[in-house]
Motif scaffolding. Sequence first.
Motif, PDB file in Angstrom:
ATOM      1  N   PHE A  80       0.867   7.615  14.515  1.00 60.68           N
ATOM      2  CA  PHE A  80      -0.548   6.704  14.617  1.00 60.68           C
ATOM      3  C   PHE A  80       0.290   5.389  14.039  1.00 60.68           C
ATOM      4  N   LYS A  81      -0.390   4.581  13.739  1.00 59.81           N
ATOM      5  CA  LYS A  81      -1.328   3.010  12.830  1.00 59.81           C
ATOM      6  C   LYS A  81      -1.602   3.285  12.535  1.00 59.81           C
ATOM      7  N   ALA A  82      -1.282   2.384  10.999  1.00 54.02           N
ATOM      8  CA  ALA A  82      -2.819   2.719   9.835  1.00 54.02           C
ATOM      9  C   ALA A  82      -1.863   2.125   8.946  1.00 54.02           C
ATOM     10  N   THR A  83      -2.840   1.293   8.092  1.00 51.68           N
ATOM     11  CA  THR A  83      -3.163   0.852   7.122  1.00 51.68           C
ATOM     12  C   THR A  83      -3.049   1.513   5.945  1.00 51.68           C
ATOM     13  N   VAL A  84      -1.743   1.381   4.769  1.00 57.16           N
ATOM     14  CA  VAL A  84      -2.294   2.005   3.412  1.00 57.16           C
ATOM     15  C   VAL A  84      -2.887   1.081   2.497  1.00 57.16           C
ATOM     16  N   TYR A  85      -3.461   1.344   1.740  1.00 57.29           N
ATOM     17  CA  TYR A  85      -4.023   0.961   0.962  1.00 57.29           C
ATOM     18  C   TYR A  85      -4.398   1.018  -0.524  1.00 57.29           C
ATOM     19  N   MET A  86      -4.325   0.692  -1.731  1.00 55.23           N
ATOM     20  CA  MET A  86      -4.784   0.876  -2.975  1.00 55.23           C
ATOM     21  C   MET A  86      -5.952   1.092  -3.717  1.00 55.23           C
ATOM     22  N   GLU A  87      -6.334   1.904  -3.925  1.00 52.84           N
ATOM     23  CA  GLU A  87      -7.907   1.705  -4.555  1.00 52.84           C
ATOM     24  C   GLU A  87      -7.803   2.479  -5.896  1.00 52.84           C
ATOM     25  N   GLY A  88      -8.232   1.530  -7.027  1.00 53.98           N
ATOM     26  CA  GLY A  88      -8.816   2.020  -8.121  1.00 53.98           C
ATOM     27  C   GLY A  88      -7.082   3.325  -8.716  1.00 53.98           C
ATOM     28  N   GLY A  89      -5.745   2.766  -8.058  1.00 48.30           N
ATOM     29  CA  GLY A  89      -4.442   3.321  -8.484  1.00 48.30           C
ATOM     30  C   GLY A  89      -4.406   4.737  -8.018  1.00 48.30           C
ATOM     31  N   LYS A  90      -5.141   4.395  -6.758  1.00 52.76           N
ATOM     32  CA  LYS A  90      -5.196   5.808  -5.610  1.00 52.76           C
ATOM     33  C   LYS A  90      -4.373   5.194  -4.340  1.00 52.76           C
ATOM     34  N   VAL A  91      -3.079   5.603  -3.826  1.00 58.06           N
ATOM     35  CA  VAL A  91      -2.944   5.910  -2.786  1.00 58.06           C
ATOM     36  C   VAL A  91      -4.322   6.022  -1.676  1.00 58.06           C
ATOM     37  N   ALA A 102      -4.198   9.709  -2.463  1.00 58.96           N
ATOM     38  CA  ALA A 102      -2.984  10.563  -4.016  1.00 58.96           C
ATOM     39  C   ALA A 102      -3.376   9.554  -4.993  1.00 58.96           C
ATOM     40  N   GLU A 103      -2.890   9.952  -5.536  1.00 59.79           N
ATOM     41  CA  GLU A 103      -3.329   9.787  -7.005  1.00 59.79           C
ATOM     42  C   GLU A 103      -1.837  10.462  -8.524  1.00 59.79           C
ATOM     43  N   ILE A 104      -2.140   9.923  -9.611  1.00 56.83           N
ATOM     44  CA  ILE A 104      -1.217  10.771 -10.393  1.00 56.83           C
ATOM     45  C   ILE A 104      -2.435  11.294 -10.899  1.00 56.83           C
ATOM     46  N   ALA A 105      -2.427  11.908 -11.778  1.00 55.00           N
ATOM     47  CA  ALA A 105      -3.547  12.175 -12.576  1.00 55.00           C
ATOM     48  C   ALA A 105      -2.626  13.474 -13.336  1.00 55.00           C
ATOM     49  N   GLY A 106      -2.825  13.483 -14.993  1.00 54.70           N
ATOM     50  CA  GLY A 106      -2.686  14.248 -15.800  1.00 54.70           C
ATOM     51  C   GLY A 106      -0.612  15.019 -14.994  1.00 54.70           C
ATOM     52  N   GLY A 107      -0.058  13.889 -15.530  1.00 49.08           N
ATOM     53  CA  GLY A 107       0.913  14.145 -15.025  1.00 49.08           C
ATOM     54  C   GLY A 107       1.555  14.287 -13.377  1.00 49.08           C
ATOM     55  N   LYS A 108       0.454  15.107 -12.832  1.00 51.75           N
ATOM     56  CA  LYS A 108       0.699  15.760 -11.221  1.00 51.75           C
ATOM     57  C   LYS A 108       0.554  14.728  -9.972  1.00 51.75           C
ATOM     58  N   LEU A 109       0.436  14.912  -9.474  1.00 50.52           N
ATOM     59  CA  LEU A 109       0.656  14.227  -7.954  1.00 50.52           C
ATOM     60  C   LEU A 109      -0.910  15.063  -7.094  1.00 50.52           C
ATOM     61  N   VAL A 110      -1.671  14.288  -6.942  1.00 53.90           N
ATOM     62  CA  VAL A 110      -3.035  14.990  -6.655  1.00 53.90           C
ATOM     63  C   VAL A 110      -3.238  14.083  -5.564  1.00 53.90           C
ATOM     64  N   GLU A 111      -4.030  14.777  -4.422  1.00 51.43           N
ATOM     65  CA  GLU A 111      -3.681  14.535  -2.600  1.00 51.43           C
ATOM     66  C   GLU A 111      -4.838  14.773  -2.572  1.00 51.43           C
TER      67      GLU A 111
END
Length: 128
Positions: A80-91, A102-111
């Motif tokens: 599929f086609k999509a546009t990925v954005y960055m919002e408040g440090g989140k992909v 997805a974001e990095i929180a407490g040294g972990k990748l949180v999806e």
Amino acid sequence: MAFSGKYELESEENYDEFVKRIGIPSDIIEKGRNFKIVTEVVQNGNDFAWSQIYPGGQSMTNKFTIGKEADMETMGGKKFKATVYMEGGKVVVDFPNYHHTAEIAGGKLVEVSSRGVALLVYCRKTNS
């Protein structure tokens, strides 16, 4: 870079309910329940290569640039086609049948993937 690294699945919440809602067949749900997926992210500014490495060596990589449309693939192989954005440090990206952040929180990748219920995935950074 903030996201670059290799991350190993540590825990997940709502797996069964979420994958049923997005239409994954029950035999695949059962097989995937205990997979220890490794996510590898290479970030160079706004350019990303986001790979999922499954047991047995099979992998899937999505390459994208923040704010630009890209060809993507779901874990089920649907293109599929999509546009990925960055919002408040989140992909942030909308897959064909769910919303994903997805974001990095407490040294972990949180999806977080959501469609009526949220699938939360926590991955710890590995040294390899």
